[in-house]
Motif scaffolding. Structure first.
Motif, PDB file in Angstrom:
ATOM      1  N   PRO A  93      90.592 134.804  33.409  1.00 13.49           N
ATOM      2  CA  PRO A  93      89.130 134.675  33.441  1.00 13.49           C
ATOM      3  C   PRO A  93      88.459 135.621  34.443  1.00 13.49           C
ATOM      4  N   THR A  94      89.167 135.924  35.542  1.00 17.50           N
ATOM      5  CA  THR A  94      88.574 136.827  36.540  1.00 17.50           C
ATOM      6  C   THR A  94      88.409 138.227  35.940  1.00 17.50           C
ATOM      7  N   SER A  95      89.429 138.673  35.213  1.00 24.77           N
ATOM      8  CA  SER A  95      89.352 140.019  34.632  1.00 24.77           C
ATOM      9  C   SER A  95      88.263 140.081  33.557  1.00 24.77           C
ATOM     10  N   VAL A  96      88.050 138.978  32.843  1.00 20.53           N
ATOM     11  CA  VAL A  96      86.996 138.971  31.822  1.00 20.53           C
ATOM     12  C   VAL A  96      85.624 138.995  32.505  1.00 20.53           C
ATOM     13  N   ARG A  97      85.513 138.274  33.627  1.00 20.46           N
ATOM     14  CA  ARG A  97      84.232 138.221  34.350  1.00 20.46           C
ATOM     15  C   ARG A  97      83.804 139.626  34.778  1.00 20.46           C
ATOM     16  N   TYR A  98      84.758 140.458  35.196  1.00 25.14           N
ATOM     17  CA  TYR A  98      84.422 141.796  35.690  1.00 25.14           C
ATOM     18  C   TYR A  98      84.447 142.863  34.601  1.00 25.14           C
ATOM     19  N   PHE A  99      84.772 142.445  33.393  1.00 22.91           N
ATOM     20  CA  PHE A  99      84.843 143.414  32.292  1.00 22.91           C
ATOM     21  C   PHE A  99      83.421 143.766  31.842  1.00 22.91           C
ATOM     22  N   PRO A 100      83.177 145.041  31.475  1.00 19.17           N
ATOM     23  CA  PRO A 100      81.816 145.435  31.073  1.00 19.17           C
ATOM     24  C   PRO A 100      81.274 144.592  29.921  1.00 19.17           C
ATOM     25  N   GLU A 101      79.972 144.360  29.917  1.00 17.12           N
ATOM     26  CA  GLU A 101      79.309 143.689  28.796  1.00 17.12           C
ATOM     27  C   GLU A 101      79.467 144.550  27.547  1.00 17.12           C
ATOM     28  N   ARG A 102      79.264 143.925  26.362  1.00 16.45           N
ATOM     29  CA  ARG A 102      79.529 144.643  25.100  1.00 16.45           C
ATOM     30  C   ARG A 102      78.710 145.932  24.960  1.00 16.45           C
ATOM     31  N   GLU A 103      77.432 145.913  25.452  1.00 14.77           N
ATOM     32  CA  GLU A 103      76.591 147.123  25.350  1.00 14.77           C
ATOM     33  C   GLU A 103      77.154 148.239  26.237  1.00 14.77           C
ATOM     34  N   GLN A 104      77.616 147.870  27.439  1.00 13.21           N
ATOM     35  CA  GLN A 104      78.171 148.863  28.370  1.00 13.21           C
ATOM     36  C   GLN A 104      79.447 149.486  27.808  1.00 13.21           C
ATOM     37  N   LEU A 105      80.283 148.624  27.206  1.00 11.27           N
ATOM     38  CA  LEU A 105      81.547 149.112  26.648  1.00 11.27           C
ATOM     39  C   LEU A 105      81.267 150.109  25.520  1.00 11.27           C
ATOM     40  N   ALA A 106      80.272 149.767  24.681  1.00 11.59           N
ATOM     41  CA  ALA A 106      79.897 150.669  23.584  1.00 11.59           C
ATOM     42  C   ALA A 106      79.419 152.005  24.160  1.00 11.59           C
ATOM     43  N   GLN A 107      78.649 151.952  25.238  1.00 10.69           N
ATOM     44  CA  GLN A 107      78.137 153.171  25.862  1.00 10.69           C
ATOM     45  C   GLN A 107      79.287 154.043  26.401  1.00 10.69           C
ATOM     46  N   MET A 108      80.267 153.376  27.025  1.00 12.55           N
ATOM     47  CA  MET A 108      81.445 154.117  27.523  1.00 12.55           C
ATOM     48  C   MET A 108      82.134 154.845  26.384  1.00 12.55           C
ATOM     49  N   MET A 109      82.267 154.143  25.254  1.00 16.22           N
ATOM     50  CA  MET A 109      82.949 154.745  24.098  1.00 16.22           C
ATOM     51  C   MET A 109      82.168 155.968  23.607  1.00 16.22           C
ATOM     52  N   ARG A 110      80.835 155.853  23.594  1.00 20.38           N
ATOM     53  CA  ARG A 110      80.011 157.006  23.165  1.00 20.38           C
ATOM     54  C   ARG A 110      80.185 158.163  24.139  1.00 20.38           C
ATOM     55  N   MET A 163     103.711 136.565  44.694  1.00 21.09           N
ATOM     56  CA  MET A 163     102.555 137.369  44.258  1.00 21.09           C
ATOM     57  C   MET A 163     101.273 136.577  44.505  1.00 21.09           C
ATOM     58  N   SER A 164     100.310 137.232  45.159  1.00 19.40           N
ATOM     59  CA  SER A 164      99.097 136.496  45.486  1.00 19.40           C
ATOM     60  C   SER A 164      98.158 136.406  44.274  1.00 19.40           C
ATOM     61  N   THR A 165      97.262 135.440  44.302  1.00 16.19           N
ATOM     62  CA  THR A 165      96.308 135.252  43.216  1.00 16.19           C
ATOM     63  C   THR A 165      95.183 136.271  43.344  1.00 16.19           C
ATOM     64  N   ILE A 166      94.770 136.870  42.211  1.00 18.40           N
ATOM     65  CA  ILE A 166      93.633 137.788  42.270  1.00 18.40           C
ATOM     66  C   ILE A 166      92.359 136.973  42.166  1.00 18.40           C
ATOM     67  N   LEU A 167      91.509 137.064  43.154  1.00 16.31           N
ATOM     68  CA  LEU A 167      90.255 136.326  43.109  1.00 16.31           C
ATOM     69  C   LEU A 167      89.066 137.258  43.026  1.00 16.31           C
ATOM     70  N   ASP A 168      89.267 138.501  43.446  1.00 16.00           N
ATOM     71  CA  ASP A 168      88.144 139.412  43.502  1.00 16.00           C
ATOM     72  C   ASP A 168      88.600 140.774  43.013  1.00 16.00           C
ATOM     73  N   LYS A 169      87.753 141.395  42.189  1.00 16.75           N
ATOM     74  CA  LYS A 169      88.099 142.695  41.623  1.00 16.75           C
ATOM     75  C   LYS A 169      88.426 143.712  42.708  1.00 16.75           C
ATOM     76  N   SER A 170      87.703 143.643  43.823  1.00 19.85           N
ATOM     77  CA  SER A 170      87.868 144.646  44.864  1.00 19.85           C
ATOM     78  C   SER A 170      89.249 144.563  45.513  1.00 19.85           C
ATOM     79  N   GLN A 171      89.945 143.439  45.325  1.00 26.43           N
ATOM     80  CA  GLN A 171      91.245 143.288  45.965  1.00 26.43           C
ATOM     81  C   GLN A 171      92.329 144.107  45.283  1.00 26.43           C
ATOM     82  N   VAL A 172      92.187 144.305  43.973  1.00 24.92           N
ATOM     83  CA  VAL A 172      93.255 144.977  43.239  1.00 24.92           C
ATOM     84  C   VAL A 172      92.654 146.102  42.412  1.00 24.92           C
TER      85      VAL A 172
END
Ligand SMILES: C[S@@+](CC[C@H](N)C(=O)[O-])C[C@H]1O[C@@H](n2cnc3c(N)ncnc32)[C@H](O)[C@@H]1O
Length: 244
Positions: A202-219, A1-10
């Motif tokens: 850490p890569t998945s956390v880097r690409y995860f929405p900031e807390r304000e964006q996540l709150a907006q998605m929930m709304r 299994m290859s390492t995920i380095l970039d969000k666009s890859q997977v």
């Protein structure tokens, strides 16, 4: 299994299969690594998340992406013997480890684990008083869809609680933590488990929405009273919202 380095890859289906296989491989060491890499603070984070669900004895709760069921077991304490907790996850080896823990727990009669996808929850609408997700939402292919599914299965007035890694913003702690999270953690994870999984973290956390964006998605999905709180200097955030 290859390492995920970039969000666009997977992305899409490919990401779902990658995530399921990855958790299947790291399952036997998952709990050990959690405790080691967080210096056991993860128990405190789940404790706060369980309280945030504001459950009463006798309530029913769902823990999505339950993994080895730590939060589901903790929620069972909140709802007591008259209540019911269901944990759902799409990775069988994680659930099997969770099942062993549930069987040994004080509330095993009120806790059920189910194999299922967060993007198509196998439950009727309006069923649960609270729905939680801990360190899971970051891994799903479609975050909005996952929240929409949580919204669907919640009873009106019910609460969603999402515990997830975030980015500490205060300096110099943020920079020191980033060194640990992006360099030391994948190294230790690689020594004791599978390096690609602990590079993915850490890569998945880097690409995860900031807390304000996540709150907006929930709304946008329909939740009201959406708030969040930081724990441990912002290493993690707990978002919560209510289905009106
Ligand atoms: C980092 S673990 C978190 C497990 C647990 N909630 C905890 O706090 O330790 C992420 C879990 O999410 C599950 N997962 C990821 N995507 C999923 C999906 N679409 N449906 C169900 N489970 C999923 C994985 O199988 C894995 O067990």
């Amino acid at each position: 299994m290859s390492t995920i380095l970039d969000k666009s890859q997977v992305v899409g289906e490919q990401k779902g299969a990658y995530v399921r296989n990855m958790f299947a491989r790291i399952a036997p060491r998952y709990d050990l690594l959690n405790s080691l890499l967080s210096l056991r603070i993860h128990h405190y984070w789940r404790e706060v998340a369980a309280k945030e669900a504001k459950l009463q004895q006798g309530d029913s709760a769902l823990d999505v992406c339950t993994g080895t069921a730590d939060l589901a077991i903790r929620l069972a304490k909140e709802v007591g013997t008259d209540g019911a907790v269901v944990g759902v996850d799409f990775c069988l080896p994680m659930l099997q480890l969770g099942y062993t823990k549930v069987r040994k727990s004080a509330h095993h009669r009120s806790t059920t684990l189910v194999l299922g996808d967060a993007l198509a929850l196998p439950f009727a609408a309006n069923r649960f008083r609270a729905v939680t997700v801990a360190f899971g939402i970051r891994n799903v292919v479609d975050i909005r869809k996952a929240f929409a599914e949580m919204w669907r299965v919640l009873k009106p007035g019910g609460r969603v609680v999402c515990l997830e890694f975030s980015h500490p913003r205060r300096e110099p702690f943020g920079s020191i933590y980033n060194l640990y999270f992006h360099h030391l953690l994948p190294f230790i994870g690689g020594l004791l488990s599978h390096q690609d999984a602990y590079t993915y973290l850490p890569t998945s956390v880097r690409y995860f929405p900031e807390r304000e964006q996540l709150a907006q998605m929930m709304r946008e999905v329909g939740f009201v009273e959406v708030t969040w709180r930081e724990l441990t200097s912002g290493i993690v955030c707990i978002h919560s919202g209510v289905k009106p």
